[in-house]
Design a protein around this motif. Structure first.
Motif, PDB file in Angstrom:
ATOM      1  N   SER A  11       0.708  -0.806  -0.240  1.00  0.00           N
ATOM      2  CA  SER A  11       0.185   0.386   0.327  1.00  0.00           C
ATOM      3  C   SER A  11       0.991   0.865   0.203  1.00  0.00           C
ATOM      4  CB  SER A  11      -0.760  -0.280   1.506  1.00  0.00           C
ATOM      5  OG  SER A  11      -0.524   0.410   2.239  1.00  0.00           O
ATOM      6  N   GLY A  32      -2.903  -3.277  -2.851  1.00  0.00           N
ATOM      7  CA  GLY A  32      -3.461  -4.649  -3.525  1.00  0.00           C
ATOM      8  C   GLY A  32      -3.070  -5.583  -2.766  1.00  0.00           C
ATOM      9  N   ILE A  40      -8.188  -4.383  -5.356  1.00  0.00           N
ATOM     10  CA  ILE A  40      -7.708  -3.266  -4.255  1.00  0.00           C
ATOM     11  C   ILE A  40      -8.293  -2.913  -3.577  1.00  0.00           C
ATOM     12  CG2 ILE A  40      -8.248  -0.739  -4.935  1.00  0.00           C
ATOM     13  CD1 ILE A  40      -8.365  -1.138  -8.234  1.00  0.00           C
ATOM     14  N   TYR A  72     -11.224  -6.464  -8.235  1.00  0.00           N
ATOM     15  CA  TYR A  72     -10.667  -5.394  -9.942  1.00  0.00           C
ATOM     16  C   TYR A  72     -10.977  -6.466 -10.433  1.00  0.00           C
ATOM     17  CZ  TYR A  72      -9.096  -3.791 -13.350  1.00  0.00           C
ATOM     18  OH  TYR A  72      -8.398  -1.936 -14.247  1.00  0.00           O
TER      19      TYR A  72
END
Length: 129
Positions: A11, A32, A40, A72
């Motif tokens: 992150s 992620g 995400i 995602y």
């Protein structure tokens, strides 16, 4: 930047000190995670720093974070339904502030979610400004 921790795999975070160090801080980040599918992650949390020395450059950090991981989905995928799960991520870390305003952090977190509890390491680097 953090590997592990509240953003799960990685992150980028912004942290704001709410009181003089040592003291409370608030953070927000974007990251992620993957388990075959890519997620995400959005994290936010509070931390408290306890100084370990008079120079106030070494700390123990207690943190409580909340992270949402959303699968995602590419634009071309037909399904609009994305997997979503929430995580509570408390942590305990050692944190060092250097004279050139760089920060190093390393510790352990527990990731609590619908799948149970997972111990999680964190390693972070940053810049104070």
């Amino acid at each position: 930047m953090e590997v592990g921790g509240a953003g799960l795999f990685f992150s980028i975070n912004y942290e704001r000190q709410l009181s003089k160090a040592p003291g409370f801080s608030w953070r927000v980040g974007l990251g992620g995670y993957t388990d075959g599918d890519f997620y995400i992650t959005y994290n936010t949390g509070l931390a408290y720093l306890f100084a370990l020395n008079e120079a106030q450059d070494s700390f123990i950090e207690f943190a409580a974070n909340f992270t949402i991981a959303r699968e995602y989905k590419g634009i071309s995928e037909r399904s609009n339904r994305a997997d979503l799960f929430e995580n509570v991520v408390p942590g305990l870390s050692y944190r060092k502030h250097f004279k050139n305003d760089m920060i190093f952090k390393a510790g352990i977190n527990g990731v609590f979610n619908q799948y149970g509890i997972t111990p999680w390491l964190n390693l972070g680097f940053g810049k104070r400004f």
